[in-house]
Design an enzyme around this catalytic site. Structure first.
Site, PDB file in Angstrom:
ATOM      1  N   ARG A 133       0.830  -1.202   0.000  1.00  6.02           N
ATOM      2  CA  ARG A 133       0.000   0.000   0.000  1.00  6.02           C
ATOM      3  C   ARG A 133       0.865   1.254   0.000  1.00  6.02           C
ATOM      4  O   ARG A 133       1.938   1.276   0.610  1.00  6.02           O
ATOM      5  CB  ARG A 133      -0.887   0.061   1.249  1.00  6.02           C
ATOM      6  CG  ARG A 133      -2.055  -0.888   1.212  1.00  6.02           C
ATOM      7  CD  ARG A 133      -2.995  -0.642   2.374  1.00  6.02           C
ATOM      8  NE  ARG A 133      -2.289  -0.554   3.645  1.00  6.02           N
ATOM      9  CZ  ARG A 133      -2.758   0.111   4.706  1.00  6.02           C
ATOM     10  NH1 ARG A 133      -3.905   0.740   4.648  1.00  6.02           N
ATOM     11  NH2 ARG A 133      -2.071   0.148   5.833  1.00  6.02           N
ATOM     12  N   SER A 191       7.443  -4.964   7.371  1.00 10.08           N
ATOM     13  CA  SER A 191       7.058  -5.918   8.430  1.00 10.08           C
ATOM     14  C   SER A 191       7.869  -7.213   8.388  1.00 10.08           C
ATOM     15  O   SER A 191       7.317  -8.319   8.326  1.00 10.08           O
ATOM     16  CB  SER A 191       5.567  -6.229   8.331  1.00 10.08           C
ATOM     17  OG  SER A 191       4.856  -5.026   8.321  1.00 10.08           O
ATOM     18  N   ASP A 194       5.388  -3.155  11.420  1.00  8.80           N
ATOM     19  CA  ASP A 194       3.920  -2.982  11.527  1.00  8.80           C
ATOM     20  C   ASP A 194       3.443  -3.041  12.976  1.00  8.80           C
ATOM     21  O   ASP A 194       2.471  -2.380  13.358  1.00  8.80           O
ATOM     22  CB  ASP A 194       3.163  -4.015  10.679  1.00  8.80           C
ATOM     23  CG  ASP A 194       3.530  -5.466  11.016  1.00  8.80           C
ATOM     24  OD1 ASP A 194       4.532  -5.674  11.730  1.00  8.80           O
ATOM     25  OD2 ASP A 194       2.836  -6.369  10.541  1.00  8.80           O
TER      26      ASP A 194
END
Length: 900
Positions: free
Chosen positions: A522, A586, A640
């Site tokens: 994203r 992450s 994350d």
């Protein structure tokens, strides 16, 4: 004139549909805990939970008490793939002094007959399981127990009502055990109706309704457990013995009962009871015909008005007479012969009229029986949520078998009343005795299966002591990761993030955030406002990462990321602005500062080459430089988990822990700088990314790893690594379930022992299916549909087992996650030096958010293992996007403060 007499006995389809609706309402009443006491149709649970599946085998005994004769049976069930069985029986009379005597006499007689049968068949020295068919209304609380509610069918034995008939039979058998060397184990108490369904169910697995139409009448069917309030549990199905003979005892059928029905009832052994049975069963139809003929004769419509002794004698006209008189092929000869034997000397007109009476009486019986059966079939279809249903009704009873027209009439009316059901009527061979043996065989099969399933799943059931052990080991590993001399060898890496503060509300500005951590990538634009109108606005776009890029070269991966950023900047019209950027990455990184992150190792299916050991921020800058279209200020590389903590910290200053329970599993928390030996300085706090997924890689939790965990690990992209994550994260739970299902199938406990091609496919069982299957709102039928979508065509029983397997795997995951988190909160409490800690954990991840039970079990486990900590769980709103922007904003704020 005859028709005038019989007008009320003729029932139109509209009346039958009304009877059907009334019976459906009574069924619902009987199934409800609050309404059952006043229901006439008692809907008794039989505790028969499964139909035969063809794998039953062995020798069984059965005894059958309930009709004019007592029967003993030996049933051999062969496991030859042909579902064959052999039945040997012996019939014994049931004398009046037994049927109207006392309890001890009745059960001693049953035991004596069984002993005689066993001697005849040379079975005395064998230990055999026995099924007891007891064809009277019983309240059961388990399969091998039944309290008699009331006698029916002319039985009036004293001292049996309100007692457990299995205990009485066992006592009678016990008396014989020592003296005659017999050893019989009563495993199941079965109603004759249930026995009929089970007998037919052995030959046709679609059979889920049993029907008796003989001396008595009754029906049973397989009901969904979630509808049976009288029994604990919602899973699976159970056979319900409707005891429909009492339908109408509350006056619900008074508008359909004729003067003849009322007169018959008044003269019966149990006036006001079993009113539906008295309109249907063969025990009463002959008497009904007699009462009609008597009144017609008295009014001069028959036999020249001469009332003979036969017409005045109760019980003189029997069902066998009615059946014989309805043999139309033989004209009126049978009717004339029977009436002459009864000294009635009929004319031809008398014979026609009497035959007509018999037809109308038996036709009404078939009609009423069809209406109630249609109600059961409709309920079954609605339970299954089908527009059209194919099913089989197992059927037994003298009236159905011997009456020349009855079966044909019944079939025709049922099909007319329920056109949406394709019904096969299957005559029971071997009757309720074989059925009792089948129930016993199924019970034995299920007990054996249950113990093997329990043994398979036992390693997943973690005791409180084991969970405490896991918590303590996690605490030890956390300490190893923080200490300079042990950090290099520590499995839980305790990586410093250089995030040294949480939001204070003064953050503002426009920030870009990148989020890479799964199969999607994203790019976000985040606008943060401070002051009284404090808010966070986000705009984002999602891009897929193809497998060939996930597992290609590092250069290809980062070029793809930059291509996605370029598309987004173009889309938002901000290509010229040099915005500060937070990069949520992450994967385990070793950081030397907030904007430097060296990849320790890939997880979650990523395998891009030339990345491990490299600084991912540098790799991103290089890719931006190669494209040469825009420039960005990369302020922070963020995990994350840290993003999750920061997002929740923006809302709740008490949030100092971040937890991810999704595709992966990880935790971060704010640690006192004085405890972090791997970073210079003792003042303040820093967020530590534990990377706890690798907990156990040194073998410290091998004692709780099952063979299925080992199989999943060996088949993964990184064998021997991330062992704790492989037991707790969404990416692997479905695969653990698949391995267990394969094993259970190979043991013959699932899917008829056939391992399908789809079950062999790695990754077919995604974790989202676990969440769907374990949903409390999902009926087993829907579970079955999910399995069918996966190419796993299972039975209702298979669905129960699959649901149970999913449950133990996800429960263990939540408990292990809770044990790890308990170690963290306890550490925080000790850091603060308080008796009681109040702290908030920010949580994100699909497993926590979407699984129906994971979050509850996790919370319960933390409470149990860290009793001095009051932990609040706060769901993160987009930790990896919003969180990255907030970290960037906090870093900018702290940097500006430092410059000042």
């Amino acid at each position: 004139q005859v028709d005038r007499y019989l007008y009320h006995l003729r029932l139109s389809d509209d009346v039958l549909l009304d009877v059907m609706a009334r019976f459906q309402a009574e069924m619902v009443k009987g199934l409800g805990r609050d309404t059952n006491p006043t229901a006439t149709v008692k809907m008794l649970p039989s505790f028969v939970r499964s139909l035969p599946d063809g794998s039953e085998k062995g020798d069984f005994l059965a005894v059958d008490l309930g009709g004019s004769q007592f029967r003993a049976h030996q049933v051999k069930v062969f496991d030859d793939g042909k579902q064959s069985s052999q039945l040997e029986s012996k019939f014994y009379p049931t004398p009046k002094d037994v049927t109207e005597g006392n309890s001890a006499e009745l059960f001693d007689y049953v035991a004596d007959c069984l002993l005689d049968f066993m001697e005849t068949k040379n079975l005395k020295h064998k230990k055999l399981p026995l099924g007891f068919t007891f064809s009277f209304p019983c309240k059961q609380t388990k399969l091998e127990e039944g309290v008699l509610l009331a006698w029916t069918k002319h039985f009036k034995v004293r001292g049996v009502q309100d007692t457990d008939v299995v205990t009485s039979l066992r006592k009678a058998l016990q008396k014989h055990k020592a003296s005659f060397d017999i050893d019989v184990d009563v495993l199941a108490l079965v109603n004759d109706t249930v026995g009929t369904m089970m007998t037919c169910g052995y030959d046709d697995q679609r059979c889920e309704v049993g029907l008796i139409i003989g001396t008595g009448t009754n029906a049973c069917y397989m009901e969904e457990m979630r509808h049976i309030d009288l029994v604990e549990g919602d899973e699976g199905r159970m056979c319900i013995n409707t005891e429909w003979g009492a339908f109408g005892d509350d006056g619900a059928l008074d508008d359909l009962r004729t003067e003849f029905d009322r007169e018959l009832d008044l003269g019966s052994l149990n006036p006001g009871k079993q009113l539906f049975e008295k309109m249907i069963s063969s025990l009463y139809l002959g008497e009904l015909v007699r009462l009609i003929l008597l009144k017609m004769t008295k009014e001069g419509l028959l036999f020249n008005g001469k009332v003979s002794t036969a017409l005045l004698t109760k019980g003189k006209i029997e069902m066998k007479h009615v059946s014989a008189m309805e043999k139309y092929k033989e004209g009126l000869s049978n009717t004339k012969e029977i009436l002459t034997e009864l000294s009635l000397f009929p004319s031809e007109e008398d014979c026609v009229a009497v035959q007509h009476v018999c037809t109308i009486v038996s036709f009404r019986s078939a009609n009423l029986c069809a209406a109630a059966l249609a109600a059961i079939l409709t309920r079954l279809r609605e339970n299954k949520k089908l527009l059209r249903m194919r099913t089989t009704v197992g059927i037994d009873g003298g009236l159905y078998k011997t009456h020349p027209q009855y079966a044909k009439r019944l079939h025709k009316v049922v099909r007319r009343l329920v056109p949406t059901c394709d019904v096969r009527f299957l005559l029971s061979v071997g009757g309720s005795g074989k059925g009792a043996a089948m129930v016993t065989a199924v019970a034995r099969r299920l007990a054996a299966q249950r113990s093997r399933i329990d043994a398979t799943l036992a390693p997943f059931l973690l005791s409180l002591g084991t969970l405490r052990e896991v918590r303590n080991k996690m605490r030890t590993e956390l300490e190893y990761g923080l200490k300079r001399e042990t950090q290099a060898k520590a499995t839980v890496k305790m990586l410093p993030t250089y995030v040294c503060g949480t939001p204070d509300g003064t953050e503002k500005g426009k920030f870009l955030a990148l989020d890479l951590g799964g199969t999607n990538f994203r790019v976000l634009l985040v606008k943060i406002k401070s002051g009284r109108r404090r808010s966070v606005q986000m705009y984002n776009k999602i891009f897929a990462i193809p497998l060939e890029i996930m597992q290609g070269t590092g250069e290809e991966l980062f070029d793809h990321i930059v291509q996605c950023i370029a598309d987004f900047l173009e889309y938002m019209g901000i290509k010229g602005a040099r915005l500060p950027l937070g990069f949520t990455f992450s994967f385990p990184c070793r950081q030397a500062s907030i904007d430097k992150g060296t990849l320790v190792g890939w997880t979650k299916g990523f395998k891009a080459t030339d990345c491990e050991g490299e600084d991912v921020v540098d790799m991103l800058r290089e890719a931006i430089r190669r494209r040469n279209e825009f420039d960005l200020d990369i302020v922070a590389v963020v995990n994350d988990t840290v993003g999750t903590m920061m997002t929740c910290g923006y809302e709740d200053p008490n949030c100092e822990i971040g937890l991810i329970a999704g595709t992966g599993s990880n935790v971060c928390y704010m640690e006192d700088m004085k405890n972090i030996e791997t970073v210079e300085g003792n003042e303040g706090k820093m967020c530590i990314n534990t990377e706890w997924g690798a907990f156990g890689d040194n073998g410290c939790i091998d004692n709780i790893r099952t063979k299925y965990d080992k199989e999943v690990d060996e088949g993964s992209l990184n064998p021997g690594k991330q062992r704790y994550e492989k037991m707790t994260s969404g990416m692997y739970l479905g695969e653990i379930v698949r391995q267990i299902l394969i094993d259970l199938t190979k043991q013959g406990l699932l899917f008829r022992g056939r391992v399908s091609e789809s079950l062999r496919k790695r990754g077919i069982f995604e974790t989202k299916f676990l969440s769907q299957i374990e949903s409390d709102r999902l009926a087993l039928l829907q579970v079955r549909r999910i399995l069918q979508q996966l190419g796993l065509d299972g039975t209702c029983e298979d669905s129960i087992i699959v649901k149970e397997v999913c449950g133990v795997v996800s429960r263990r995951a939540a408990q292990l996650c809770g044990a790890g988190l308990a170690a963290i909160v306890e550490k925080k409490r000790e850091n603060r030096g308080v008796e009681r800690l109040q702290i908030t954990v920010g949580v994100d991840g699909t497993l926590y958010k979407l699984h129906p039970h994971f979050s509850r079990v996790l919370r319960e486990t933390v409470k149990e293992l860290a009793p001095q900590c009051d932990v609040t769980f706060m769901l993160s709103e987009d930790g990896s996007g919003k969180g990255a922007a907030l970290i960037t904003a906090v870093a900018k704020r702290l940097h500006n403060v430092g410059q000042k």
